[in-house]
Design a protein around this motif. Structure first.
Motif, mmCIF file in Angstrom:
data_model
loop_
_atom_site.group_PDB
_atom_site.id
_atom_site.type_symbol
_atom_site.label_atom_id
_atom_site.label_comp_id
_atom_site.label_asym_id
_atom_site.label_seq_id
_atom_site.Cartn_x
_atom_site.Cartn_y
_atom_site.Cartn_z
ATOM 1 N N ILE A 296 0.860 -1.188 0.000
ATOM 2 C CA ILE A 296 0.000 0.000 0.000
ATOM 3 C C ILE A 296 0.893 1.235 0.000
ATOM 4 O O ILE A 296 1.716 1.409 0.904
ATOM 5 N N THR A 297 0.743 2.110 -0.990
ATOM 6 C CA THR A 297 1.642 3.258 -1.112
ATOM 7 C C THR A 297 0.920 4.608 -1.133
ATOM 8 O O THR A 297 1.586 5.643 -1.156
ATOM 9 N N THR A 298 -0.420 4.607 -1.140
ATOM 10 C CA THR A 298 -1.152 5.880 -1.158
ATOM 11 C C THR A 298 -2.288 5.848 -0.138
ATOM 12 O O THR A 298 -2.761 4.779 0.251
ATOM 13 N N ARG A 299 -2.717 7.033 0.273
ATOM 14 C CA ARG A 299 -3.864 7.147 1.176
ATOM 15 C C ARG A 299 -5.096 6.491 0.569
ATOM 16 O O ARG A 299 -5.850 5.794 1.258
ATOM 17 N N ASP A 308 -11.215 0.826 8.311
ATOM 18 C CA ASP A 308 -12.499 0.338 8.809
ATOM 19 C C ASP A 308 -12.591 -1.184 8.900
ATOM 20 O O ASP A 308 -13.691 -1.745 8.901
ATOM 21 N N ASN A 309 -11.462 -1.864 8.974
ATOM 22 C CA ASN A 309 -11.411 -3.309 9.204
ATOM 23 C C ASN A 309 -10.579 -3.588 10.446
ATOM 24 O O ASN A 309 -9.655 -2.844 10.766
ATOM 25 N N TYR A 310 -10.901 -4.679 11.135
ATOM 26 C CA TYR A 310 -10.126 -5.094 12.307
ATOM 27 C C TYR A 310 -9.040 -6.081 11.901
ATOM 28 O O TYR A 310 -9.270 -6.972 11.087
ATOM 29 N N TYR A 311 -7.846 -5.924 12.530
ATOM 30 C CA TYR A 311 -6.768 -6.894 12.399
ATOM 31 C C TYR A 311 -6.154 -7.104 13.773
ATOM 32 O O TYR A 311 -6.194 -6.219 14.625
ATOM 33 N N GLY A 312 -5.575 -8.296 14.000
ATOM 34 C CA GLY A 312 -4.954 -8.548 15.287
ATOM 35 C C GLY A 312 -4.426 -9.959 15.398
ATOM 36 O O GLY A 312 -4.256 -10.667 14.408
ATOM 37 N N ASP A 313 -4.175 -10.382 16.654
ATOM 38 C CA ASP A 313 -3.701 -11.727 16.943
ATOM 39 C C ASP A 313 -4.361 -12.201 18.234
ATOM 40 O O ASP A 313 -5.396 -11.635 18.649
ATOM 41 N N GLU A 314 -3.777 -13.224 18.884
ATOM 42 C CA GLU A 314 -4.411 -13.746 20.098
ATOM 43 C C GLU A 314 -4.424 -12.736 21.229
ATOM 44 O O GLU A 314 -5.184 -12.875 22.192
ATOM 45 N N THR A 321 -9.854 3.755 11.404
ATOM 46 C CA THR A 321 -11.034 4.163 10.644
ATOM 47 C C THR A 321 -10.673 5.138 9.523
ATOM 48 O O THR A 321 -9.595 5.736 9.511
ATOM 49 N N HIS A 322 -11.622 5.322 8.613
ATOM 50 C CA HIS A 322 -11.380 6.180 7.449
ATOM 51 C C HIS A 322 -11.164 7.637 7.830
ATOM 52 O O HIS A 322 -10.561 8.404 7.073
ATOM 53 N N ASP A 323 -11.635 8.032 9.035
ATOM 54 C CA ASP A 323 -11.502 9.429 9.457
ATOM 55 C C ASP A 323 -10.324 9.654 10.403
ATOM 56 O O ASP A 323 -10.272 10.646 11.136
ATOM 57 N N GLY A 324 -9.346 8.694 10.403
ATOM 58 C CA GLY A 324 -8.092 8.940 11.104
ATOM 59 C C GLY A 324 -8.048 8.512 12.556
ATOM 60 O O GLY A 324 -7.123 8.901 13.278
ATOM 61 N N ILE A 325 -8.989 7.694 13.001
ATOM 62 C CA ILE A 325 -9.033 7.252 14.404
ATOM 63 C C ILE A 325 -8.496 5.830 14.522
ATOM 64 O O ILE A 325 -8.812 4.961 13.705
ATOM 65 N N ILE A 326 -7.693 5.574 15.550
ATOM 66 C CA ILE A 326 -7.210 4.242 15.881
ATOM 67 C C ILE A 326 -7.802 3.838 17.225
ATOM 68 O O ILE A 326 -7.753 4.612 18.187
ATOM 69 N N LYS A 327 -8.375 2.636 17.297
ATOM 70 C CA LYS A 327 -8.924 2.159 18.558
ATOM 71 C C LYS A 327 -8.900 0.635 18.592
ATOM 72 O O LYS A 327 -8.922 -0.025 17.550
ATOM 73 N N GLY A 328 -8.829 0.091 19.798
ATOM 74 C CA GLY A 328 -8.820 -1.353 19.938
ATOM 75 C C GLY A 328 -8.446 -1.778 21.344
ATOM 76 O O GLY A 328 -8.335 -0.948 22.251
ATOM 77 N N MET A 329 -8.268 -3.081 21.539
ATOM 78 C CA MET A 329 -7.880 -3.648 22.824
ATOM 79 C C MET A 329 -6.781 -4.664 22.601
ATOM 80 O O MET A 329 -6.891 -5.536 21.741
ATOM 81 N N PHE A 330 -5.687 -4.548 23.373
ATOM 82 C CA PHE A 330 -4.609 -5.522 23.350
ATOM 83 C C PHE A 330 -4.167 -5.797 24.777
ATOM 84 O O PHE A 330 -3.958 -4.862 25.554
ATOM 85 N N THR A 336 -5.648 3.636 21.823
ATOM 86 C CA THR A 336 -6.235 4.823 21.200
ATOM 87 C C THR A 336 -5.154 5.547 20.414
ATOM 88 O O THR A 336 -3.950 5.429 20.706
ATOM 89 N N GLY A 337 -5.572 6.292 19.403
ATOM 90 C CA GLY A 337 -4.606 7.065 18.640
ATOM 91 C C GLY A 337 -5.204 7.658 17.385
ATOM 92 O O GLY A 337 -6.413 7.582 17.150
ATOM 93 N N THR A 338 -4.332 8.252 16.583
ATOM 94 C CA THR A 338 -4.738 8.843 15.309
ATOM 95 C C THR A 338 -3.731 8.438 14.236
ATOM 96 O O THR A 338 -2.594 8.052 14.537
#
Length: 390
Positions: A296-299, A308-314, A321-330, A336-338
């Motif tokens: 992936i080389t462009t916005r 807008d998709n989830y990725y992760g591991d165990e 998200t498409h509007d620049g938000i990062i969220k999840g649980m590890f 949290t982030g941007t």
């Protein structure tokens, strides 16, 4: 370190398009099939010249055995070869399967599954992997805890190589006049039975010249994993890192993380088309095929294939998200982030619980089901995540 490394990559979610024609040594793995029902499978034999797979079952404190499996994932006979102790690595010469079995090298008749000969290794602690020079019939066998490599030559088993540089020789492979040896890790004042393998303890792949026994390291592999199996596949050396669950590729001066799978991935093998991986603790055998990473080389590409998709591991999962938000649980901590896009890189600033993960720009590679993050604009550590449901 594990949490922070995982979190630095926790951000995206991507569903790219795999390319069928895979070129080069940097590729991803896609699961073809998976079969369970084994008893601590430590190793698998496969070859383009033989129709069956042979899976070595250590079977804990019970007698071990060899399973015969078809190349489409059907167990033909779970206990195909018996009378063994704790079989591990194997290789074929002519009509015989040679199997490492504790302090014995077993010869098994492929026509019947019966043991035709046994060769004791009195100087070994526990034999592990087997590789045969098809031009001579010489059989090389590693002894991980004993730090030795044995040879079966002219019907006699003896110590062939020993060096303090390779304290725990694990996987072995005959390649172009050399024996490639996967050193599991470094001694560093501890033995094999340690609670944790730290990065400074990680192993290296080596080459031993079969004629002169000259030893040289494969530098891109240095301290990249706690190595188990080693094979040649898709134009590269491939090694499994057992306790970390990683599968890595090495080509010239480059190294690539091609997949992060389950921990306990043991002595892998290939028939040239498919990579087969036994999982010691999950009692399963998985067949993988190579697929190309989509860089992936462009916005706009990221918005189409990743946002807008989830990725992760165990340990957890996250979404960018498409509007620049990062969220999840590890690891039970909120992420949290941007994020923004700069040049060819995904750039993020994030926090895990009370831990400030800082900022970094990351190379993003995807397939239909996986995402790889390479930190520091493609020059740093790599992590691979699976696509997850919301």
């Amino acid at each position: 370190m594990k949490i922070k490394t995982a979190m630095i990559g926790v951000l995206l979610a991507i569903s790219g398009n795999a390319i069928a024609d895979v070129q080069g040594s940097d590729f991803a793995l896609s699961t073809k099939w998976e079969v369970s029902g084994f008893k601590m499978p430590e190793s698998v034999f496969s070859s383009a010249n033989h129709p069956w797979l042979y899976v070595s079952n250590v079977n804990g404190s019970e007698p071990g055995f060899i399973s015969r499996v078809s190349k489409n994932g059907i167990i033909d006979k779970l206990e195909w070869a018996t009378g063994l102790s704790s079989p591990t690595g194997s290789d074929i010469y002519q009509n015989t399967l040679y199997v490492a079995d504790a302090k014995q090298l077993r010869a098994i008749d492929l026509s019947t599954g019966a043991i035709s000969a046994s060769f004791p290794a009195d100087d070994a602690i526990s034999l592990n992997d087997v590789a045969i020079d098809q031009s001579t019939g010489d059989v090389y066998i590693s002894d991980v805890p004993g730090g030795k490599i044995f040879i079966l030559k002219d019907g006699k088993l003896s110590v062939w190589f020993e060096s303090p540089d390779i304290p725990f020789p694990n996987g072995v492979l005959v390649q172009d006049g050399s024996l490639v040896v996967a050193n599991y890790g470094l001694e560093n004042g501890e033995g094999l039975a340690r609670k944790q393998w730290k990065p400074d303890d990680f192993g290296t792949l080596y080459k031993i010249d079969l004629a002169t026994k000259a030893l040289s390291s494969i530098e891109p592999s240095k301290k990249k994993g706690v190595y188990d199996g080693v094979i040649e596949f898709n134009g590269a050396l491939i090694a499994s890192s057992n306790p970390t669950g990683q599968i890595l590729a090495f080509d010239n001066d480059k190294s690539y993380l091609i997949d992060s799978t389950d921990k306990g991935v043991a002595d892998i093998n290939t028939d040239g088309q498919t990579l087969y991986a036994p999982y010691l603790f999950n009692n399963k055998l998985t067949a993988f095929e190579p697929v190309a990473w989509d860089r992936i080389t462009t916005r706009q590409e990221y918005l189409e294939k990743g946002a807008d998709n989830y990725y992760g591991d165990e340990g957890g999962k996250s979404i960018a998200t498409h509007d620049g938000i990062i969220k999840g649980m590890f690891a039970g901590q909120q992420l949290t982030g941007t994020w923004d896009w700069e040049g060819e890189y995904f750039c993020r600033t994030s926090t895990l619980g009370k831990m400030d993960l800082g900022s970094d720009c990351i190379q993003i590679d995807v397939t239909q089901s996986k995402m790889r993050l390479v930190l520091d604009k493609g020059e740093g550590m790599s992590v691979v995540y699976d696509k997850k449901s919301p």
